[in-house]
Every structure is written in structure tokens, then in C-alpha cells.
Design a protein around this motif. Structure first.
Motif, PDB file in Angstrom:
ATOM      1  N   ASN A 145      -7.291  -8.542   9.502  1.00 14.95           N
ATOM      2  CA  ASN A 145      -6.202  -8.396  10.478  1.00 14.95           C
ATOM      3  C   ASN A 145      -5.049  -9.354  10.216  1.00 14.95           C
ATOM      4  O   ASN A 145      -4.185  -9.551  11.065  1.00 14.95           O
ATOM      5  N   LYS A 146      -5.050  -9.984   9.047  1.00 16.51           N
ATOM      6  CA  LYS A 146      -3.970 -10.886   8.619  1.00 16.51           C
ATOM      7  C   LYS A 146      -3.845 -12.100   9.523  1.00 16.51           C
ATOM      8  O   LYS A 146      -2.776 -12.689   9.661  1.00 16.51           O
ATOM      9  N   GLN A 147      -4.959 -12.495  10.136  1.00 15.55           N
ATOM     10  CA  GLN A 147      -4.967 -13.705  10.954  1.00 15.55           C
ATOM     11  C   GLN A 147      -5.331 -14.935  10.132  1.00 15.55           C
ATOM     12  O   GLN A 147      -5.269 -16.051  10.627  1.00 15.55           O
ATOM     13  N   LEU A 148      -5.767 -14.695   8.922  1.00 16.22           N
ATOM     14  CA  LEU A 148      -6.056 -15.770   7.977  1.00 16.22           C
ATOM     15  C   LEU A 148      -5.356 -15.427   6.670  1.00 16.22           C
ATOM     16  O   LEU A 148      -5.241 -14.256   6.301  1.00 16.22           O
ATOM     17  N   ASP A 149      -4.928 -16.451   5.943  1.00 21.67           N
ATOM     18  CA  ASP A 149      -4.185 -16.214   4.705  1.00 21.67           C
ATOM     19  C   ASP A 149      -5.090 -16.113   3.492  1.00 21.67           C
ATOM     20  O   ASP A 149      -4.707 -15.513   2.490  1.00 21.67           O
ATOM     21  N   PHE A 150      -6.261 -16.722   3.551  1.00 23.13           N
ATOM     22  CA  PHE A 150      -7.230 -16.565   2.473  1.00 23.13           C
ATOM     23  C   PHE A 150      -8.625 -16.909   2.997  1.00 23.13           C
ATOM     24  O   PHE A 150      -8.760 -17.642   3.993  1.00 23.13           O
ATOM     25  N   ILE A 151      -9.625 -16.356   2.344  1.00 19.90           N
ATOM     26  CA  ILE A 151     -11.017 -16.691   2.664  1.00 19.90           C
ATOM     27  C   ILE A 151     -11.853 -16.608   1.392  1.00 19.90           C
ATOM     28  O   ILE A 151     -11.465 -15.942   0.430  1.00 19.90           O
ATOM     29  N   ASN A 152     -12.975 -17.289   1.418  1.00 17.87           N
ATOM     30  CA  ASN A 152     -14.023 -17.023   0.441  1.00 17.87           C
ATOM     31  C   ASN A 152     -14.781 -15.823   0.982  1.00 17.87           C
ATOM     32  O   ASN A 152     -15.310 -15.863   2.089  1.00 17.87           O
ATOM     33  N   MET A 153     -14.814 -14.742   0.237  1.00 19.74           N
ATOM     34  CA  MET A 153     -15.347 -13.476   0.725  1.00 19.74           C
ATOM     35  C   MET A 153     -16.752 -13.634   1.301  1.00 19.74           C
ATOM     36  O   MET A 153     -17.681 -14.073   0.608  1.00 19.74           O
ATOM     37  N   PRO A 154     -16.952 -13.307   2.595  1.00 13.70           N
ATOM     38  CA  PRO A 154     -18.296 -13.394   3.184  1.00 13.70           C
ATOM     39  C   PRO A 154     -19.277 -12.503   2.439  1.00 13.70           C
ATOM     40  O   PRO A 154     -18.961 -11.351   2.114  1.00 13.70           O
ATOM     41  N   GLN A 155     -20.463 -13.018   2.197  1.00 10.89           N
ATOM     42  CA  GLN A 155     -21.431 -12.298   1.363  1.00 10.89           C
ATOM     43  C   GLN A 155     -21.844 -10.959   1.949  1.00 10.89           C
ATOM     44  O   GLN A 155     -22.089 -10.003   1.210  1.00 10.89           O
ATOM     45  N   SER A 156     -21.885 -10.863   3.264  1.00 17.87           N
ATOM     46  CA  SER A 156     -22.328  -9.618   3.889  1.00 17.87           C
ATOM     47  C   SER A 156     -21.386  -8.457   3.608  1.00 17.87           C
ATOM     48  O   SER A 156     -21.768  -7.291   3.757  1.00 17.87           O
ATOM     49  N   PHE A 157     -20.160  -8.773   3.216  1.00 24.65           N
ATOM     50  CA  PHE A 157     -19.161  -7.712   3.036  1.00 24.65           C
ATOM     51  C   PHE A 157     -18.683  -7.600   1.588  1.00 24.65           C
ATOM     52  O   PHE A 157     -17.684  -6.952   1.305  1.00 24.65           O
ATOM     53  N   GLN A 162      -9.759 -14.437  -6.595  1.00 26.97           N
ATOM     54  CA  GLN A 162     -10.002 -15.463  -7.607  1.00 26.97           C
ATOM     55  C   GLN A 162     -11.506 -15.703  -7.645  1.00 26.97           C
ATOM     56  O   GLN A 162     -12.104 -16.171  -6.676  1.00 26.97           O
ATOM     57  N   LYS A 163     -12.124 -15.355  -8.763  1.00 29.47           N
ATOM     58  CA  LYS A 163     -13.576 -15.488  -8.886  1.00 29.47           C
ATOM     59  C   LYS A 163     -13.931 -16.789  -9.588  1.00 29.47           C
ATOM     60  O   LYS A 163     -13.256 -17.206 -10.524  1.00 29.47           O
ATOM     61  N   ALA A 164     -15.029 -17.388  -9.138  1.00 32.63           N
ATOM     62  CA  ALA A 164     -15.477 -18.636  -9.754  1.00 32.63           C
ATOM     63  C   ALA A 164     -16.939 -18.875  -9.404  1.00 32.63           C
ATOM     64  O   ALA A 164     -17.470 -18.301  -8.444  1.00 32.63           O
ATOM     65  N   VAL A 165     -17.581 -19.682 -10.198  1.00 30.14           N
ATOM     66  CA  VAL A 165     -18.914 -20.183  -9.858  1.00 30.14           C
ATOM     67  C   VAL A 165     -18.715 -21.616  -9.398  1.00 30.14           C
ATOM     68  O   VAL A 165     -18.314 -22.479 -10.178  1.00 30.14           O
ATOM     69  N   ASP A 166     -18.956 -21.859  -8.142  1.00 31.00           N
ATOM     70  CA  ASP A 166     -18.743 -23.209  -7.623  1.00 31.00           C
ATOM     71  C   ASP A 166     -19.720 -24.194  -8.267  1.00 31.00           C
ATOM     72  O   ASP A 166     -20.876 -23.837  -8.536  1.00 31.00           O
ATOM     73  N   PRO A 167     -19.292 -25.435  -8.512  1.00 25.33           N
ATOM     74  CA  PRO A 167     -20.211 -26.453  -9.059  1.00 25.33           C
ATOM     75  C   PRO A 167     -21.129 -26.982  -7.957  1.00 25.33           C
ATOM     76  O   PRO A 167     -20.928 -28.072  -7.430  1.00 25.33           O
ATOM     77  N   GLU A 168     -22.134 -26.202  -7.630  1.00 26.77           N
ATOM     78  CA  GLU A 168     -22.982 -26.523  -6.472  1.00 26.77           C
ATOM     79  C   GLU A 168     -24.322 -25.852  -6.598  1.00 26.77           C
ATOM     80  O   GLU A 168     -24.546 -25.018  -7.467  1.00 26.77           O
ATOM     81  N   TYR A 169     -25.219 -26.190  -5.702  1.00 26.73           N
ATOM     82  CA  TYR A 169     -26.431 -25.404  -5.469  1.00 26.73           C
ATOM     83  C   TYR A 169     -26.928 -25.657  -4.064  1.00 26.73           C
ATOM     84  O   TYR A 169     -26.522 -26.617  -3.386  1.00 26.73           O
ATOM     85  N   THR A 170     -27.833 -24.771  -3.641  1.00 30.06           N
ATOM     86  CA  THR A 170     -28.540 -24.982  -2.379  1.00 30.06           C
ATOM     87  C   THR A 170     -29.935 -25.494  -2.708  1.00 30.06           C
ATOM     88  O   THR A 170     -30.431 -25.314  -3.827  1.00 30.06           O
ATOM     89  N   TYR A 208     -21.623 -17.584  -5.881  1.00 28.18           N
ATOM     90  CA  TYR A 208     -20.362 -17.189  -6.499  1.00 28.18           C
ATOM     91  C   TYR A 208     -19.247 -17.248  -5.448  1.00 28.18           C
ATOM     92  O   TYR A 208     -19.465 -16.897  -4.292  1.00 28.18           O
ATOM     93  N   ARG A 209     -18.090 -17.682  -5.881  1.00 30.36           N
ATOM     94  CA  ARG A 209     -16.932 -17.701  -4.987  1.00 30.36           C
ATOM     95  C   ARG A 209     -16.006 -16.531  -5.318  1.00 30.36           C
ATOM     96  O   ARG A 209     -15.661 -16.315  -6.492  1.00 30.36           O
ATOM     97  N   ASN A 210     -15.656 -15.786  -4.315  1.00 32.35           N
ATOM     98  CA  ASN A 210     -14.653 -14.725  -4.449  1.00 32.35           C
ATOM     99  C   ASN A 210     -13.551 -15.026  -3.447  1.00 32.35           C
ATOM    100  O   ASN A 210     -13.618 -14.634  -2.283  1.00 32.35           O
ATOM    101  N   GLN A 211     -12.556 -15.767  -3.894  1.00 31.95           N
ATOM    102  CA  GLN A 211     -11.501 -16.218  -2.994  1.00 31.95           C
ATOM    103  C   GLN A 211     -10.458 -15.106  -2.857  1.00 31.95           C
ATOM    104  O   GLN A 211      -9.810 -14.715  -3.832  1.00 31.95           O
ATOM    105  N   MET A 212     -10.333 -14.586  -1.651  1.00 30.82           N
ATOM    106  CA  MET A 212      -9.391 -13.492  -1.382  1.00 30.82           C
ATOM    107  C   MET A 212      -8.111 -14.095  -0.825  1.00 30.82           C
ATOM    108  O   MET A 212      -8.137 -14.824   0.177  1.00 30.82           O
ATOM    109  N   VAL A 213      -6.975 -13.741  -1.445  1.00 32.41           N
ATOM    110  CA  VAL A 213      -5.716 -14.401  -1.100  1.00 32.41           C
ATOM    111  C   VAL A 213      -4.644 -13.345  -0.856  1.00 32.41           C
ATOM    112  O   VAL A 213      -4.431 -12.455  -1.705  1.00 32.41           O
TER     113      VAL A 213
END
Length: 610
Positions: A312-324, A346-354, A579-584
Motif C-alpha cells: 500500500n506504499k506505506q513503507l519505502d522498502f522491506i526485506n521481503m517477508p518469507q511467507s509471501f 536486491q538479493k543477498a545472503v546476509d552474513p548471519e545464522y540462526t 536470504y535477503r530479498n530487499q524490495m525497494v
């Protein structure tokens, strides 16, 4: 890091919607990369505004005590550190921030002379009596000492503990006094003049430049700390590009440009391996930094609420929620609907783990006795990470195999963990070590007492999916399961006191070196970053040997030995790297996600159509 609440998410969307308008969007290009558009925000004061979510609520903004990614991002936008990271350079590259130039490093890396930039001022505050207050070397000295104020319960002391000549001795002497001896000099923190500090280390530290860029080492003003002795986290006053304008805990964080900020010019280079970098350089080169006037951050814990707010254009960017993910990126490509909006990903593999840790002090789950090791190892065999990746994360992650993740110096890409999903082996281990099943079908301890896998998490949808998965996994090996729900900030506080039995955590790189991850298991970091309170003399010895070595084969060999010790003890179950999928949206100009730099607001722009 983490997620959470339905109610908060819905309230936040309502708040954001007050700013949303129709949006003037230009026609899309084939990949969304070259599309220009105008922000839908029509702010009443005509200022440039960026809006984005946090996936969990912040805890507070004191650099010494904040230990979550989201609070740290805000701190990074408010405060200066000595060094920072080049916005565009990959791999990550240190550059001056509050320093006028890169430090002069002498004496085989043990002496660091730092010249501060002149004209760096704290944002306006009443404690400065209406005058501009310049940042000096005394502020750096004071900020470093604050990590030794036990009354604050500091969580980042390990960054300097034992490393600076005389600092620990000063701390020990202070403990014998009525309070910290703030004005007593420390030999290793020499203030040479108002803008020059010399730091002497006890031994070479090849990562000390990263320490100087760490958000926990942000520079604070003593007057402000003394004004709010028990609540600095609510009154952050720094000298970077933004200041805290408004904070409604868990609902919104509003920052505005620091009127005293010294400024700068966008001057970065494109990377050859990313074609979009040329677009960014064209959009931003030569512009004054901090084009955005106001930063609006909304904690939105539920994925559906974040996704709807973005659509709804209420946010300018997000990391794509996994459920969607499958809805937004069918087949890994941007959906036609989103492409038509000019959105880029913008796709990336974040330098992280759980990871899922066991409380080392717990009488059932912790310790080095063989039955307890067998119990933890059985859990590691029982948790089905492949199902987590496929069902919960929609294929948007991969298994973490090594204690240093991909993209970090020291990672060993070909390493395969000895621990994998094998419930039959888990049952055999439990049988062998005397965890027999009772009349109710569940196992008891070797001395016949019932026990439970009590898993602490936040009360949100994705965590309920984990509850279902873990319950099924535990049922398969005859172990009782209990879900304990509490707020993220409360869990952070309790785990620093070693009070949580079992919890999943995540760690993303503070700096791009393996030390930032291997220190998570070091026993001297209990109460700070060692969340499971793991204690292993063997692991500690290996860590201490690795910590004084530069990157290279000798240190890599130690990292491998540490991995094997980790697997032998199983204080955690490694999880996944996401994985990060940053939507902008296309009106966000010059945006590039950095793997380590947290607050990048000063480096991009919003097209307001003016």
C-alpha cells in the motif's frame, strides 16, 4: 534477531497510513532498475521522509547496553563512531567517520593514534546551555570507559576487555572506590590534545579497526549521561547526521536531521560485479550527504502486516517477508505486479545464522557430563532443518554448517557438519544414555525424573509454526514440548542473566571477521554475547589462541578445531542462514544494502518530485 505481535503490527499500519498518498509512479523498465518515481508522502512540512519497518521492537538507544540489531541501527544513525564502512565497497572496507583520517598504527599494531575531525558537534540539547558542543578526544575516552560501569550492565565490554593498557587496572581500582574514577587517566587512553587520542593495546589486535567502527563504541557526551544516569537509552544525543525526534516504544521511532551535523559529500565508486551500482553512482555522486530530512521506523512484527503496508506504499522498502516470497518472487523473479510498480529487488545472503541454544546452567540440559551431551546431540539430530527451510521459510534460507557464516573471513565453505537430521539415531542415543520412556510415552532423565524441552519465543505467527515443527520433532523422540511466550526485549534481558532454558537466536556480523562469531561461545562473554552461557575450557583455550592471530591458515586450523569442539559439546543447534530479498520502491534513490553498516540513511535519497 526476531519477530512478533499482531496488535502492534496493525496499529503501526494505521499510523503509517496517515502519511500515504496516491503515489506518482512512472512506467516501469524491464527490471525496475532504471525507473524513476515520486514518493507518495506529502509531509506537511515539505521534508523528505523515508519509512521502513523493524521486524521486532527496539529495546533502547544506549550504545553500551543495546544488544539487538534494531536498536543498534538507530544508535548508528544518531551517534558517531571513530570509523565506519564505505557505503559501496565490497568486501566491506573501513573508512573514517569521526576520525579525520585513518588512524596511524605503530608498534606492530599496538599503538593507534586517532585524530578527530574538527567541527563535529552533538545535536542540540539543554545540557549544552544553548551552545554548540564540539566532540573532543575526552568524549572518546569517556565513552570507552563507560563499558566498565557495572551499574549499566554493559554487554559489549568484551570488545576492549584486557586489550587497552591500564584500562582493566583502572576498573579494578575503581571497584575498590566509591565509584568509577572517571577523571583518573588510563595509560592506554592518552588524550594528546583536544582532537587527538592515542590508544595503546596490550598486544596486537588485528580486529581493533573493526572495534573502532562498532556501534557499541559510539561516542557519547558525559553531560547527557549524567543528566539521565538511569535512562540514557531514552535520551540518546549524538553527533551523527540524525537525532531522535520522537519515540513511542514498540510503535514508532522518528529521527530528524541533526542541525549541527558537519555534512559531507557523496563520493563512492561502483563495483564492477554489480551493474546497478552505476545507476546508484549516477543518482547520487556529488550530492550532499543526508538528503533525507526525516526517518520514520515502524516496528511491525507480523509478516502479513509488513507486506500489506509495503504493497500500500506505506513503507519505502522491506526485506521481503518469507511467507509471501512465492507470491512476490515466483520462480525467483519479481512478479509482474511488482515490476509494474517499478519496484526492484536486491538479493543477498546476509552474513548471519540462526541457532538454538541450551542453557548451560540448567540441571537437565547443561554441562559436560556424557548423558547431557547425548541429550543435546539427540535434539540436534531430531530438529528437521530441511522442513524448516521448505515449509516455514519457503525455501528462503540454507542450512548453517560452520560456526562462521558465508561472507565472513574464516568461513570454510566446504565444511559439512557431523550433525544432520536423523531421529532414529537420536532415539538410539537417548536409549543408550538411560532416557527411558515412562507410562505417558515420554522420556525421563536417567534418574527417573520427567523433563521438558521448554522453548522460549515471541507470540507471533512464524513462531507458532516453529512450535508446531519442534513439537512434532520432540514427539518423534519422546520428549515433552512446552512453548513459553514473552516479548523479545524481555527474553534479551533474561538470557543475559542465564535464565532461559532453550531459545533460538540469530547473529549478524558486527564486523566481517570470524572472531565476531567464534566469540559467541567464549565463556568470558557470558552475560554479554554468550547467550547459552556455555563453558568449555577446551573451547576457551582455542578461542584465546585464535584471537591473537591474523587471518591465515594457522587461524583457520584453530577455527576447524573449535568447530569440532562445538559439535562434540553441542551447546547449540546451528540453524539456517537466511536470504535477503530487499524490495525497494523506485522513488528511493541510491539505495544499496550494506552487509555490516547499519544506518545507511545518510547515503541515499528520496525523490519528492521537486
Amino acid at each position: 534477531m526476531a519477530q512478533r505481535l499482531i496488535g502492534v503490527g496493525a496499529a503501526t499500519v494505521a499510523a503509517v497510513s496517515l502519511l500515504a498518498g496516491c503515489g506518482d509512479t512512472a512506467k516501469s523498465g524491464t527490471d525496475g532498475a532504471t525507473v524513476s518515481a515520486v514518493s507518495p508522502v506529502k509531509s506537511p512540512d515539505g521534508k523528505k521522509v523515508v519509512r521502513f519497518p523493524f521486524v521486532i521492537g527496539e529495546s533502547g538507544f544506549d550504545p553500551v547496553t543495546a544488544h539487538d540489531l534494531y536498536s543498534s541501527e538507530v544508535i548508528d544513525g544518531i551517534f558517531d563512531t571513530i570509523l565506519t564502512y564505505d557505503y559501496m565497497a565490497r568486501p566491506a572496507k573501513l573508512v573514517p567517520k569521526l576520525a579525520a583520517e585513518m588512524p596511524l598504527v605503530e608498534d606492530s599494531g599496538k599503538r593507534w593514534t586517532i585524530k578527530l575531525v574538527k567541527g563535529a558537534y552533538f545535536s542540540p540539547h539543554e545540557v549544552f546551555n544553548g551552545k554548540k558542543r564540539e566532540v573532543t578526544a575526552r568524549d572518546v575516552e569517556y565513552s570507552f570507559k563507560r563499558h566498565y560501569d557495572d551499574s549499566l550492565k554493559p554487554v559489549w565490554r568484551f570488545l576492549t576487555d584486557g586489550k587497552i593498557v591500564g584500562l582493566n587496572a583502572w576498573y579494578d581500582k575503581s571497584k575498590k572506590s566509591d565509584g568509577l574514577l572517571w577523571d583518573e587517566p588510563v595509560p592506554g587512553l592518552e588524550v594528546l590534545d583536544s582532537h587527538t587520542l592515542r590508544i595503546s593495546l596490550t598486544k596486537p589486535d588485528y580486529n581493533f579497526g573493526y572495534v573502532l567502527a562498532h556501534v557499541a563504541m559510539s561516542i557519547v557526551a558525559r553531560e547527557v549521561v549524567e543528566k539521565y544516569p538511569n535512562d540514557v537509552q531514552s535520551h540518546p544525543v549524538g553527533s551523527s547526521a540524525y537525532y531522535l525526534k520522537e519515540w513511542v516504544r514498540g510503535q514508532r521511532i522518528i529521527l530528524e536531521k541533526n542541525p549541527n551535523w558537519r555534512g559531507g559529500t557523496w563520493n563512492f565508486k561502483a563495483n564492477a560485479d554489480d551493474p546497478y551500482d552505476e545507476v546508484i553512482v549516477k543518482q547520487m555522486q556529488g550530492k550532499p550527504l543526508a538528503q533525507i530530512d526525516r526517518v520514520e521506523i515502524y516496528p511491525i512484527e507480523e509478516e502479513q502486516s509488513r507486506w500489506l503496508a509495503f504493497k500500500n506504499k506505506q513503507l519505502d522498502f522491506i526485506n521481503m517477508p518469507q511467507s509471501f516470497i512465492k507470491q512476490a518472487l515466483p520462480g525467483g523473479k519479481l512478479s509482474p505486479e511488482l515490476a509494474a510498480e517499478g519496484i526492484r529487488v536486491q538479493k543477498a545472503v546476509d552474513p548471519e545464522y540462526t541457532y538454538t541454544y541450551f542453557q548451560w546452567n540448567d540441571p537437565v540440559w547443561g554441562g559436560l557430563e556424557l548423558p547431557k551431551v547425548a541429550l543435546r546431540r539427540a535434539i540436534a539430530y531430531a530438529i528437521n532443518r530441511d522442513e524448516e527451510i521448505e515449509i516455514i521459510r519457503k525455501g528462503n534460507a540454507k542450512r548453517a554448517e560452520f560456526i562462521i557464516p558465508e561472507g565472513i573471513v574464516g568461513h570454510q565453505a566446504n565444511y559439512k557438519s557431523s550433525v544432520s537430521y536423523n531421529p532414529a539415531l537420536a532415539n538410539a542415543l537417548l536409549d543408550k544414555f538411560g532416557y527411558k520412556k515412562g507410562a505417558d510415552g515420554y522420556r525421563n532423565t536417567p534418574d527417573g525424573k520427567p523433563f521438558t524441552f521448554k522453548y522460549t519465543s515471541t507470540p507471533i505467527a512464524i513462531e507458532r509454526e516453529f512450535d508446531e515443527l519442534y513439537k512434532k520433532n520432540m514427539d518423534a523422540i519422546g520428549i515433552r514440548y512446552e512453548a513459553e511466550k514473552e516479548k523479545f526485549a524481555d527474553s534479551i534481558k533474561r538470557e543475559k542473566r542465564c535464565q532461559i532454558m532453550i531459545r533460538a537466536a540469530a547473529w549478524i556480523a558486527d564486523y566481517p571477521d570470524g572472531d565476531n562469531f567464534t566469540q559467541l561461545l567464549y565463556s568470558k562473554n557470558i552475560g554479554e554475547s554468550n547467550n547459552g552461557c556455555y563453558k568449555s575450557p577446551a573451547y576457551d583455550k582455542l578461542y584465546e589462541q585464535s584471537a591473537v592471530l591474523p587471518d591465515g591458515p594457522e587461524r583457520d586450523k584453530l577455527y576447524l578445531e573449535m568447530q569440532k569442539q562445538f559439535e562434540a559439546d553441542t551447546p547449540w543447534v546451528l540453524g539456517v542462514t537466511r536470504y535477503r530479498n530487499q524490495m525497494v520502491y523506485p522513488w528511493v534513490l541510491g539505495y544499496k544494502r550494506h552487509p555490516v553498516l547499519l544506518a545507511n540513511w545518510m547515503y541515499y535519497d528520496i525523490n519528492m518530485g521537486k
